[in-house]
Design a protein around this motif. Structure first.
Motif, short mmCIF file in Angstrom:
data_model
loop_
_atom_site.label_atom_id
_atom_site.label_comp_id
_atom_site.label_asym_id
_atom_site.label_seq_id
_atom_site.Cartn_x
_atom_site.Cartn_y
_atom_site.Cartn_z
N TRP A 36 -29.45 10.79 35.31
CA TRP A 36 -29.59 12.23 35.19
C TRP A 36 -30.65 12.69 36.18
N PHE A 37 -30.33 13.75 36.88
CA PHE A 37 -31.27 14.42 37.77
C PHE A 37 -31.33 15.89 37.36
N ARG A 38 -32.33 16.57 37.86
CA ARG A 38 -32.40 18.01 37.60
C ARG A 38 -32.96 18.72 38.83
N GLN A 39 -32.62 19.99 38.92
CA GLN A 39 -33.10 20.79 40.04
C GLN A 39 -33.44 22.18 39.54
N ALA A 40 -34.71 22.53 39.68
CA ALA A 40 -35.17 23.86 39.32
C ALA A 40 -35.12 24.77 40.56
N PRO A 41 -35.05 26.07 40.36
CA PRO A 41 -34.99 27.00 41.50
C PRO A 41 -36.14 26.79 42.46
#
Length: 125
Positions: A36-41
């Protein structure tokens, strides 16, 4: 063709929980490392959690360790991310990813071959 489809995102208050799912098809899921990866604005995509194809080896970023748990069901070709004690800083689009590489914990995005479309997680304060 390979498809990874995430679900379970949404809006939750700080301190709450969400469970993300990622359903895979078109690949040998039981021999694929998942992450799992995530990307915030305005930020780069960051590693969140890893699980070996055997399900016994997991690894987490320091920012989520102790709050998030990843698991998998190879019979259902699905990987999960249980997120507890959510914080506003956890707000991001969450992606699952698959890699045919094995033997080591993989935390870099460019080592993953397939990606889902992402699911939005928003944590309000």
């Amino acid at each position: 063709q390979v498809q990874l489809v995430e679900s379970g995102g949404g809006l939750v208050q700080a301190g709450g929980s969400l469970r993300l799912s990622c359903a895979a098809s078109g690949l040998i899921f039981s021999r694929s490392a998942m992450a799992w990866f995530r990307q915030a604005p305005g930020k780069e995509r960051e590693f969140v959690a890893y699980i070996h194809w055997n399900g016994r080896t997991t690894y987490y970023s320091d920012s989520v360790k102790g709050r998030f748990t990843t698991s998998r069901d190879n019979a259902k070709n699905t990987v999960y991310l249980q997120m507890n004690s959510l914080k506003p800083d956890d707000t991001a689009v969450y992606f699952c990813a698959a890699s045919g590489r094995s033997g080591i914990v993989i935390t870099t995005a460019n080592q993953y071959d397939y990606w889902g479309q992402g699911t939005q997680v928003t944590v309000s304060s």
